[in-house]
Write a protein that holds these residues in place. Structure first.
Motif, PDB file in Angstrom:
ATOM      1  N   HIS A  12       0.859  -1.186   0.000  1.00 37.28           N
ATOM      2  CA  HIS A  12       0.000   0.000   0.000  1.00 37.28           C
ATOM      3  C   HIS A  12       0.897   1.238   0.000  1.00 37.28           C
ATOM      4  O   HIS A  12       1.859   1.322   0.765  1.00 37.28           O
ATOM      5  CB  HIS A  12      -0.912  -0.008   1.222  1.00 37.28           C
ATOM      6  CG  HIS A  12      -1.940  -1.092   1.198  1.00 37.28           C
ATOM      7  ND1 HIS A  12      -3.190  -0.932   0.633  1.00 37.28           N
ATOM      8  CD2 HIS A  12      -1.891  -2.375   1.642  1.00 37.28           C
ATOM      9  CE1 HIS A  12      -3.880  -2.059   0.752  1.00 37.28           C
ATOM     10  NE2 HIS A  12      -3.110  -2.961   1.364  1.00 37.28           N
ATOM     11  N   ILE A  13       0.585   2.225  -0.854  1.00 35.44           N
ATOM     12  CA  ILE A  13       1.462   3.381  -1.058  1.00 35.44           C
ATOM     13  C   ILE A  13       0.850   4.605  -0.388  1.00 35.44           C
ATOM     14  O   ILE A  13      -0.356   4.849  -0.488  1.00 35.44           O
ATOM     15  CB  ILE A  13       1.683   3.639  -2.558  1.00 35.44           C
ATOM     16  CG1 ILE A  13       2.305   2.401  -3.201  1.00 35.44           C
ATOM     17  CG2 ILE A  13       2.560   4.853  -2.782  1.00 35.44           C
ATOM     18  CD1 ILE A  13       2.467   2.510  -4.694  1.00 35.44           C
ATOM     19  N   PHE A  14       1.723   5.367   0.307  1.00 35.10           N
ATOM     20  CA  PHE A  14       1.320   6.603   0.958  1.00 35.10           C
ATOM     21  C   PHE A  14       2.323   7.698   0.595  1.00 35.10           C
ATOM     22  O   PHE A  14       3.487   7.417   0.260  1.00 35.10           O
ATOM     23  CB  PHE A  14       1.278   6.436   2.487  1.00 35.10           C
ATOM     24  CG  PHE A  14       0.330   5.374   2.958  1.00 35.10           C
ATOM     25  CD1 PHE A  14      -0.970   5.684   3.312  1.00 35.10           C
ATOM     26  CD2 PHE A  14       0.744   4.044   3.058  1.00 35.10           C
ATOM     27  CE1 PHE A  14      -1.840   4.699   3.744  1.00 35.10           C
ATOM     28  CE2 PHE A  14      -0.124   3.060   3.482  1.00 35.10           C
ATOM     29  CZ  PHE A  14      -1.425   3.390   3.834  1.00 35.10           C
ATOM     30  N   ASN A  23       0.890  14.214   8.299  1.00 33.73           N
ATOM     31  CA  ASN A  23      -0.055  13.122   8.084  1.00 33.73           C
ATOM     32  C   ASN A  23       0.240  12.416   6.770  1.00 33.73           C
ATOM     33  O   ASN A  23       0.756  13.013   5.816  1.00 33.73           O
ATOM     34  CB  ASN A  23      -1.490  13.655   8.071  1.00 33.73           C
ATOM     35  CG  ASN A  23      -1.843  14.341   9.374  1.00 33.73           C
ATOM     36  OD1 ASN A  23      -1.406  13.918  10.437  1.00 33.73           O
ATOM     37  ND2 ASN A  23      -2.628  15.407   9.290  1.00 33.73           N
ATOM     38  N   TRP A  24      -0.122  11.129   6.728  1.00 29.48           N
ATOM     39  CA  TRP A  24       0.042  10.336   5.509  1.00 29.48           C
ATOM     40  C   TRP A  24      -1.241  10.392   4.685  1.00 29.48           C
ATOM     41  O   TRP A  24      -2.349  10.375   5.229  1.00 29.48           O
ATOM     42  CB  TRP A  24       0.360   8.875   5.848  1.00 29.48           C
ATOM     43  CG  TRP A  24       1.732   8.653   6.400  1.00 29.48           C
ATOM     44  CD1 TRP A  24       2.062   8.357   7.684  1.00 29.48           C
ATOM     45  CD2 TRP A  24       2.952   8.688   5.671  1.00 29.48           C
ATOM     46  NE1 TRP A  24       3.416   8.223   7.813  1.00 29.48           N
ATOM     47  CE2 TRP A  24       4.001   8.415   6.596  1.00 29.48           C
ATOM     48  CE3 TRP A  24       3.290   8.941   4.354  1.00 29.48           C
ATOM     49  CZ2 TRP A  24       5.320   8.374   6.225  1.00 29.48           C
ATOM     50  CZ3 TRP A  24       4.616   8.893   3.975  1.00 29.48           C
ATOM     51  CH2 TRP A  24       5.622   8.622   4.904  1.00 29.48           C
ATOM     52  N   VAL A  25      -1.076  10.434   3.373  1.00 31.78           N
ATOM     53  CA  VAL A  25      -2.206  10.407   2.443  1.00 31.78           C
ATOM     54  C   VAL A  25      -2.061   9.181   1.551  1.00 31.78           C
ATOM     55  O   VAL A  25      -1.011   8.994   0.911  1.00 31.78           O
ATOM     56  CB  VAL A  25      -2.250  11.682   1.574  1.00 31.78           C
ATOM     57  CG1 VAL A  25      -3.394  11.604   0.581  1.00 31.78           C
ATOM     58  CG2 VAL A  25      -2.380  12.918   2.455  1.00 31.78           C
ATOM     59  N   ALA A  26      -3.087   8.331   1.546  1.00 33.44           N
ATOM     60  CA  ALA A  26      -3.031   7.108   0.732  1.00 33.44           C
ATOM     61  C   ALA A  26      -3.163   7.480  -0.744  1.00 33.44           C
ATOM     62  O   ALA A  26      -4.080   8.189  -1.140  1.00 33.44           O
ATOM     63  CB  ALA A  26      -4.142   6.143   1.139  1.00 33.44           C
ATOM     64  N   THR A  27      -2.219   6.991  -1.553  1.00 34.30           N
ATOM     65  CA  THR A  27      -2.261   7.243  -2.998  1.00 34.30           C
ATOM     66  C   THR A  27      -2.724   6.023  -3.780  1.00 34.30           C
ATOM     67  O   THR A  27      -2.830   6.104  -5.004  1.00 34.30           O
ATOM     68  CB  THR A  27      -0.864   7.667  -3.491  1.00 34.30           C
ATOM     69  OG1 THR A  27       0.087   6.648  -3.147  1.00 34.30           O
ATOM     70  CG2 THR A  27      -0.442   8.974  -2.863  1.00 34.30           C
ATOM     71  N   SER A  28      -2.958   4.915  -3.113  1.00 32.81           N
ATOM     72  CA  SER A  28      -3.492   3.717  -3.776  1.00 32.81           C
ATOM     73  C   SER A  28      -4.612   3.159  -2.911  1.00 32.81           C
ATOM     74  O   SER A  28      -4.508   3.111  -1.692  1.00 32.81           O
ATOM     75  CB  SER A  28      -2.398   2.662  -3.975  1.00 32.81           C
ATOM     76  OG  SER A  28      -1.901   2.211  -2.732  1.00 32.81           O
ATOM     77  N   VAL A  85       7.780  12.638   0.602  1.00 31.19           N
ATOM     78  CA  VAL A  85       8.208  11.462   1.352  1.00 31.19           C
ATOM     79  C   VAL A  85       7.240  10.333   1.012  1.00 31.19           C
ATOM     80  O   VAL A  85       6.014  10.497   1.119  1.00 31.19           O
ATOM     81  CB  VAL A  85       8.217  11.711   2.871  1.00 31.19           C
ATOM     82  CG1 VAL A  85       8.640  10.449   3.615  1.00 31.19           C
ATOM     83  CG2 VAL A  85       9.146  12.861   3.220  1.00 31.19           C
ATOM     84  N   TYR A  86       7.784   9.201   0.562  1.00 27.45           N
ATOM     85  CA  TYR A  86       6.971   8.037   0.210  1.00 27.45           C
ATOM     86  C   TYR A  86       6.928   7.066   1.389  1.00 27.45           C
ATOM     87  O   TYR A  86       7.930   6.889   2.103  1.00 27.45           O
ATOM     88  CB  TYR A  86       7.545   7.325  -1.008  1.00 27.45           C
ATOM     89  CG  TYR A  86       7.481   8.126  -2.287  1.00 27.45           C
ATOM     90  CD1 TYR A  86       6.285   8.265  -2.989  1.00 27.45           C
ATOM     91  CD2 TYR A  86       8.613   8.746  -2.806  1.00 27.45           C
ATOM     92  CE1 TYR A  86       6.217   9.001  -4.150  1.00 27.45           C
ATOM     93  CE2 TYR A  86       8.554   9.489  -3.975  1.00 27.45           C
ATOM     94  CZ  TYR A  86       7.358   9.612  -4.647  1.00 27.45           C
ATOM     95  OH  TYR A  86       7.301  10.335  -5.801  1.00 27.45           O
ATOM     96  N   GLY A  87       5.775   6.421   1.575  1.00 27.19           N
ATOM     97  CA  GLY A  87       5.613   5.390   2.588  1.00 27.19           C
ATOM     98  C   GLY A  87       4.998   4.147   1.982  1.00 27.19           C
ATOM     99  O   GLY A  87       4.107   4.237   1.130  1.00 27.19           O
ATOM    100  N   LEU A  88       5.460   2.973   2.423  1.00 29.79           N
ATOM    101  CA  LEU A  88       4.969   1.698   1.913  1.00 29.79           C
ATOM    102  C   LEU A  88       4.519   0.835   3.083  1.00 29.79           C
ATOM    103  O   LEU A  88       5.265   0.644   4.050  1.00 29.79           O
ATOM    104  CB  LEU A  88       6.060   0.971   1.114  1.00 29.79           C
ATOM    105  CG  LEU A  88       6.563   1.656  -0.159  1.00 29.79           C
ATOM    106  CD1 LEU A  88       7.646   0.810  -0.813  1.00 29.79           C
ATOM    107  CD2 LEU A  88       5.430   1.903  -1.124  1.00 29.79           C
ATOM    108  N   GLY A  89       3.310   0.297   2.973  1.00 28.42           N
ATOM    109  CA  GLY A  89       2.791  -0.638   3.967  1.00 28.42           C
ATOM    110  C   GLY A  89       2.735  -2.037   3.374  1.00 28.42           C
ATOM    111  O   GLY A  89       2.054  -2.268   2.372  1.00 28.42           O
ATOM    112  N   PHE A  90       3.470  -2.978   4.005  1.00 32.87           N
ATOM    113  CA  PHE A  90       3.592  -4.334   3.484  1.00 32.87           C
ATOM    114  C   PHE A  90       2.687  -5.280   4.261  1.00 32.87           C
ATOM    115  O   PHE A  90       2.221  -4.974   5.370  1.00 32.87           O
ATOM    116  CB  PHE A  90       5.044  -4.805   3.563  1.00 32.87           C
ATOM    117  CG  PHE A  90       5.978  -4.020   2.690  1.00 32.87           C
ATOM    118  CD1 PHE A  90       6.229  -4.401   1.392  1.00 32.87           C
ATOM    119  CD2 PHE A  90       6.605  -2.885   3.170  1.00 32.87           C
ATOM    120  CE1 PHE A  90       7.083  -3.678   0.583  1.00 32.87           C
ATOM    121  CE2 PHE A  90       7.458  -2.145   2.375  1.00 32.87           C
ATOM    122  CZ  PHE A  90       7.699  -2.542   1.071  1.00 32.87           C
TER     123      PHE A  90
END
Length: 359
Positions: A12-14, A23-28, A85-90
């Motif tokens: 999941h990409i943020f 705050n994080w914003v979900a891009t997918s 800043v990119y964030g990834l949730g695995f």
């Protein structure tokens, strides 16, 4: 077309909220494919992810980047070029660790590639400067080298032009020229004016070439930006094509899985019918078992009665055996008495026989 995917995973990409930076914003909307790409023509590594036809990640890995694990299943990195800043949730910690290891590996490869390019640039620029050093335009176009310094312009009748033209004359020639006629001075003034004119022409040519170089640099930058844009578009299209192929393969796999599940469902239905028949037969077996249980109980009762009778018979047999044993003992004692009486009678007979003979 020289860019190829070398590692892919799903996450999941943020992105960090540009307004709050907190705050994080979900891009997918769901987990999408995140891939590492290597461009062999430019020797760079990139992280690319597409959500449908939209590129949600297009980040070039540089030696200054750092991938940080903020939790067991989440990691992030900052991209200064994209100013985000990119964030990834695995889905698991193993996927996060593998992605982080690949990030460190490709970051080190990018650092080595950058150092190699710098060494190559220094190696190629040094001999080019040495080979073109005699053709460099600044020295002949300076005002002092062509027009002379302030002292030369103030005293045009001195022998300085001979030195500038490449020849140091003896001292007595310098004295001769210092006392020359005005015609010689006019000659040097005319030559100086011609040199000034040549200097002006060369300066104008230099300015024109500099302007052309700037224009060429701007055109080259525009061409490079256009090439970069087209390259990114080609990469996105390749990713879309790869994802389409992956979707087709996933669809084929899903169809195969559906067929397998339908086959399993049919087998389960057959097994259910068989179990129903088994249940019916089990009910019949249950009624038969009840009847057999009653019969078995009756047989056990008869068996108990027979066992009781058998016990009584065994007791009787034991008593008869004991009676027979006592009777045998009585007979033995009687036989012993009889033997003793017979022996006495035989002795008495012998004694009577002897008496008869004596009389």
């Amino acid at each position: 077309m020289g860019e190829q995917p070398i590692f892919s995973t799903r996450a999941h990409i943020f992105q960090i909220d540009p307004a709050t930076k907190k705050n994080w914003v979900a891009t997918s909307k769901h987990a999408v494919t995140v891939s590492y790409f290597f461009d062999s023509t430019r020797n760079v590594y990139r992280i690319i992810s597409l959500d449908g036809t939209k590129a949600v990640i297009n980040s070039t890995i540089t030696p200054n980047m750092t991938f940080t694990k903020t939790s067991q299943k989440f990691g992030q990195w900052a991209d200064s070029r994209a100013n985000t800043v990119y964030g990834l949730g695995f889905s698991s910690e193993g996927h996060l660790s593998k992605f982080a290891d690949k990030f460190a590996e490709f970051k080190e490869a990018a650092r080595l590639a950058k150092e190699k390019n710098q060494e190559k640039t220094e190696f190629t620029s040094t001999p080019s400067q040495e080979s073109t050093g005699g053709l460099a335009p600044p020295s002949p176009l300076t005002s002092e080298s062509v027009n002379g310094n302030e002292d030369e312009r103030a005293a045009p009748d001195t022998p300085q032009p001979f030195e500038a033209r490449g020849g140091a004359e003896p001292s007595h020639n310098a004295l001769v020229f210092s006392h020359s006629s005005p015609s010689v001075n006019k000659h040097w003034e005319a030559e100086l004016a011609a040199l000034k004119g040549n200097n002006a022409k060369l300066t104008a040519a230099l300015l024109e070439s500099t302007a052309n170089v700037k224009q060429w640099k701007q055109q080259l930058g525009a061409y490079q930006e256009e090439a970069e844009r087209l390259h990114r578009r080609v990469t996105e299209l390749e990713c879309v094509s790869g994802q389409t192929t992956a979707a087709r393969s996933d669809k084929t796999a899903l169809n195969r899985t559906i067929e397998e599940l339908e086959e399993a469902l049919r087998s389960k239905e057959d097994e259910l019918e068989r179990l129903k028949m088994d249940v019916q037969s089990a009910n019949q077996f249950h009624s038969q078992r009840d009847s057999l249980t009653h019969k078995l109980q009756a047989v056990e009762q008869r068996n108990q009665a027979l066992e009781a009778q058998l016990g009584e018979l065994e007791q009787r047999v034991e008593a008869d055996r004991r009676e027979k044993e006592s009777f045998r003992q009585s007979l033995r004692s009687l036989l012993q008495l009889l033997d003793g009486k017979i022996l006495e009678l035989s002795q008495l007979r012998e004694a009577l026989a002897k008496l008869l003979e004596c009389s």
